[in-house]
Scaffold this motif. Sequence first.
Motif, PDB file in Angstrom:
ATOM      1  N   THR A   1     111.226 -59.664  -6.070  1.00 36.57           N
ATOM      2  CA  THR A   1     111.749 -59.240  -7.361  1.00 36.57           C
ATOM      3  C   THR A   1     112.022 -60.470  -8.208  1.00 36.57           C
ATOM      4  OG1 THR A   1     113.495 -57.973  -8.480  1.00 36.57           O
ATOM      5  CG2 THR A   1     114.130 -59.165  -6.520  1.00 36.57           C
ATOM      6  N   GLY A   2     111.772 -60.322  -9.513  1.00 38.86           N
ATOM      7  CA  GLY A   2     111.981 -61.450 -10.414  1.00 38.86           C
ATOM      8  C   GLY A   2     111.401 -61.169 -11.786  1.00 38.86           C
ATOM      9  N   ALA A   3     111.420 -62.175 -12.642  1.00 34.65           N
ATOM     10  CA  ALA A   3     110.883 -62.041 -13.993  1.00 34.65           C
ATOM     11  C   ALA A   3     109.396 -61.708 -13.933  1.00 34.65           C
ATOM     12  CB  ALA A   3     111.110 -63.328 -14.768  1.00 34.65           C
TER      13      ALA A   3
ATOM     14  N   GLU B   1     106.771 -62.283 -15.907  1.00 35.46           N
ATOM     15  CA  GLU B   1     105.791 -63.339 -16.157  1.00 35.46           C
ATOM     16  C   GLU B   1     105.718 -64.318 -14.993  1.00 35.46           C
ATOM     17  OE1 GLU B   1     103.417 -63.641 -18.385  1.00 35.46           O
ATOM     18  OE2 GLU B   1     104.051 -61.633 -18.986  1.00 35.46           O
ATOM     19  N   ALA B   2     106.867 -64.606 -14.360  1.00 28.54           N
ATOM     20  CA  ALA B   2     106.870 -65.531 -13.225  1.00 28.54           C
ATOM     21  C   ALA B   2     106.094 -64.943 -12.059  1.00 28.54           C
ATOM     22  CB  ALA B   2     108.306 -65.845 -12.806  1.00 28.54           C
ATOM     23  N   ILE B   3     106.265 -63.654 -11.826  1.00 31.08           N
ATOM     24  CA  ILE B   3     105.570 -63.014 -10.710  1.00 31.08           C
ATOM     25  C   ILE B   3     104.075 -62.928 -10.985  1.00 31.08           C
ATOM     26  CG2 ILE B   3     105.260 -60.791  -9.545  1.00 31.08           C
ATOM     27  CD1 ILE B   3     108.263 -60.472  -9.518  1.00 31.08           C
ATOM     28  N   TYR B   4     103.693 -62.579 -12.216  1.00 31.52           N
ATOM     29  CA  TYR B   4     102.270 -62.503 -12.535  1.00 31.52           C
ATOM     30  C   TYR B   4     101.617 -63.878 -12.518  1.00 31.52           C
ATOM     31  CZ  TYR B   4     102.031 -57.547 -13.727  1.00 31.52           C
ATOM     32  OH  TYR B   4     102.019 -56.187 -13.659  1.00 31.52           O
ATOM     33  N   ARG B   5     102.361 -64.894 -12.928  1.00 37.63           N
ATOM     34  CA  ARG B   5     101.800 -66.245 -12.998  1.00 37.63           C
ATOM     35  C   ARG B   5     101.647 -66.854 -11.605  1.00 37.63           C
ATOM     36  NH1 ARG B   5     105.297 -68.040 -16.007  1.00 37.63           N
ATOM     37  NH2 ARG B   5     106.634 -69.082 -14.493  1.00 37.63           N
ATOM     38  N   ALA B   6     102.645 -66.660 -10.741  1.00 31.32           N
ATOM     39  CA  ALA B   6     102.610 -67.283  -9.415  1.00 31.32           C
ATOM     40  C   ALA B   6     103.339 -66.390  -8.416  1.00 31.32           C
ATOM     41  CB  ALA B   6     103.248 -68.668  -9.460  1.00 31.32           C
ATOM     42  N   PRO B   7     102.712 -65.313  -7.942  1.00 30.30           N
ATOM     43  CA  PRO B   7     103.361 -64.430  -6.966  1.00 30.30           C
ATOM     44  C   PRO B   7     103.698 -65.183  -5.696  1.00 30.30           C
ATOM     45  CG  PRO B   7     101.006 -63.962  -7.105  1.00 30.30           C
ATOM     46  CD  PRO B   7     101.320 -64.898  -8.217  1.00 30.30           C
ATOM     47  N   ALA B   8     104.894 -64.908  -5.144  1.00 31.25           N
ATOM     48  CA  ALA B   8     105.360 -65.654  -3.977  1.00 31.25           C
ATOM     49  C   ALA B   8     105.065 -64.923  -2.675  1.00 31.25           C
ATOM     50  CB  ALA B   8     106.866 -65.920  -4.094  1.00 31.25           C
ATOM     51  N   HIS B   9     105.269 -63.614  -2.635  1.00 31.82           N
ATOM     52  CA  HIS B   9     105.054 -62.862  -1.397  1.00 31.82           C
ATOM     53  C   HIS B   9     103.557 -62.585  -1.221  1.00 31.82           C
ATOM     54  CE1 HIS B   9     105.331 -59.687   1.648  1.00 31.82           C
ATOM     55  NE2 HIS B   9     106.554 -60.121   1.873  1.00 31.82           N
TER      56      HIS B   9
ATOM     57  N   ALA C   1     112.533 -60.368  11.646  1.00 32.22           N
ATOM     58  CA  ALA C   1     112.293 -59.747  10.339  1.00 32.22           C
ATOM     59  C   ALA C   1     112.907 -60.624   9.250  1.00 32.22           C
ATOM     60  CB  ALA C   1     112.899 -58.358  10.303  1.00 32.22           C
ATOM     61  N   PRO C   2     112.153 -60.969   8.213  1.00 34.89           N
ATOM     62  CA  PRO C   2     112.696 -61.815   7.143  1.00 34.89           C
ATOM     63  C   PRO C   2     113.683 -61.044   6.267  1.00 34.89           C
ATOM     64  CG  PRO C   2     110.492 -61.093   6.578  1.00 34.89           C
ATOM     65  CD  PRO C   2     110.736 -60.610   7.972  1.00 34.89           C
ATOM     66  N   GLU C   3     114.652 -61.754   5.737  1.00 37.21           N
ATOM     67  CA  GLU C   3     115.599 -61.191   4.779  1.00 37.21           C
ATOM     68  C   GLU C   3     115.238 -61.682   3.381  1.00 37.21           C
ATOM     69  OE1 GLU C   3     117.948 -59.017   5.417  1.00 37.21           O
ATOM     70  OE2 GLU C   3     117.626 -59.018   7.590  1.00 37.21           O
TER      71      GLU C   3
ATOM     72  N   ARG D   1     113.809 -66.079  -8.300  1.00 41.34           N
ATOM     73  CA  ARG D   1     113.194 -64.901  -7.685  1.00 41.34           C
ATOM     74  C   ARG D   1     113.715 -64.676  -6.282  1.00 41.34           C
ATOM     75  NH1 ARG D   1     106.848 -65.492  -8.053  1.00 41.34           N
ATOM     76  NH2 ARG D   1     107.356 -67.668  -8.433  1.00 41.34           N
ATOM     77  N   GLN D   2     113.671 -63.426  -5.838  1.00 43.31           N
ATOM     78  CA  GLN D   2     114.011 -63.106  -4.465  1.00 43.31           C
ATOM     79  C   GLN D   2     112.750 -62.634  -3.752  1.00 43.31           C
ATOM     80  OE1 GLN D   2     117.403 -60.320  -4.978  1.00 43.31           O
ATOM     81  NE2 GLN D   2     118.592 -61.861  -3.909  1.00 43.31           N
ATOM     82  N   VAL D   3     112.578 -63.098  -2.528  1.00 42.61           N
ATOM     83  CA  VAL D   3     111.374 -62.756  -1.790  1.00 42.61           C
ATOM     84  C   VAL D   3     111.723 -62.555  -0.325  1.00 42.61           C
ATOM     85  CG1 VAL D   3     110.803 -65.207  -1.436  1.00 42.61           C
ATOM     86  CG2 VAL D   3     108.996 -63.485  -1.311  1.00 42.61           C
ATOM     87  N   ARG D   4     111.067 -61.575   0.296  1.00 44.51           N
ATOM     88  CA  ARG D   4     111.298 -61.261   1.711  1.00 44.51           C
ATOM     89  C   ARG D   4     110.126 -61.809   2.531  1.00 44.51           C
ATOM     90  NH1 ARG D   4     114.651 -57.354   3.832  1.00 44.51           N
ATOM     91  NH2 ARG D   4     114.881 -56.413   1.772  1.00 44.51           N
ATOM     92  N   CYS D   5     110.155 -63.101   2.780  1.00 50.24           N
ATOM     93  CA  CYS D   5     109.092 -63.750   3.539  1.00 50.24           C
ATOM     94  C   CYS D   5     109.591 -65.076   4.087  1.00 50.24           C
ATOM     95  CB  CYS D   5     107.865 -63.968   2.636  1.00 50.24           C
ATOM     96  SG  CYS D   5     106.481 -64.790   3.465  1.00 50.24           S
ATOM     97  N   HIS D   6     109.235 -65.374   5.340  1.00 55.76           N
ATOM     98  CA  HIS D   6     109.674 -66.632   5.948  1.00 55.76           C
ATOM     99  C   HIS D   6     109.033 -67.845   5.283  1.00 55.76           C
ATOM    100  CE1 HIS D   6     111.836 -64.699   9.181  1.00 55.76           C
ATOM    101  NE2 HIS D   6     110.760 -64.064   9.596  1.00 55.76           N
TER     102      HIS D   6
END
Length: 324
Positions: free
Chosen positions: A239-241, A243-251, A306-308, A316-321
Amino acid sequence: MTALIEARNLSRHFRLRRETLFGPAPLLHAVDRVGLTIHAGEALGLVGESGCGKSTLARLLARLLDPTGGQVFLHGAEITGESVSRFARSDRRRAIQMVFQDHTESLNPLLTVFQSVADPAGRLLGPMPRAALRRRVEDAAAAVNLPPELLDRYPHQLSGGQKARVGIARALVVEPQLLVLDEPTSALDVSVQATVLQLLDRLRRDRGIALLFVSHDLNVVRLLCQRIAVMYLGQIVETGAAEAIYRAPAHPYTRALLSAIPTLRPRGAERIHLDAEPQSPVNPCLSRCRFAGRCFMEQPLCIQAAPELRTLPDGRQVRCHFAG
């Protein structure tokens, strides 16, 4: 700032059969320990593949479904302490209204447009003079650009776009603070979709209404929403802004979703294929990542713990190690 609505560790499990002598009943984890906030005047997009729990989460937040666990807060006050039926009769019901996906099935075919829009006002605002009720209905219709001559028609006499506007007007008539929209444009033509999206954005800007927009169409979400929450197998994974997610998704799941958007791809920007089958949402293993088995970034740790949700430097918040 206090959130308009907040979910804390929200869960909804469905029992698939009764317990027997052979063991406990299996549980389908439709929503599992979800935390989410929506602020006044904000549009939050909730995305994910079919069956991931988006609609169930939307109904939990709209208080149309009781949770198995967790809490929902409205302006900091818990609203999950009472049942759905009791909440439907409370003064707080008008603050959260829902616009459903199927505009035809959500309208009573025996009621005119005027009667459909007026019904929530009569139930939630109490008795009022006939002239005042008519003004309120006409104001709601005008807000969604619904011509006055359509108020005396029945649903079968309306187009798909007109039915969509009736559904939004019916939600607006009680002056809500949050609209929960469950894929409201999925059954509409592209040109009608654009009109409805412009309407929703104008309502958000002019009236300060918050939007929870549930969709599987990532392009539509990008046009309307300032923040995005990505859901996978009952959990929020990023979860996050917007534009930030579309520009550089983290998960890695978000990366796979965005790579599936049809586009003229530059060389090297290939689509990410998830060929393996997803894990079952029935009695899922709680000690491994839900995305394990499909993830192209998978490491041994993913099936051991399991990642938190964790916060990245950009907020941004992300559920991934390994994200970020």
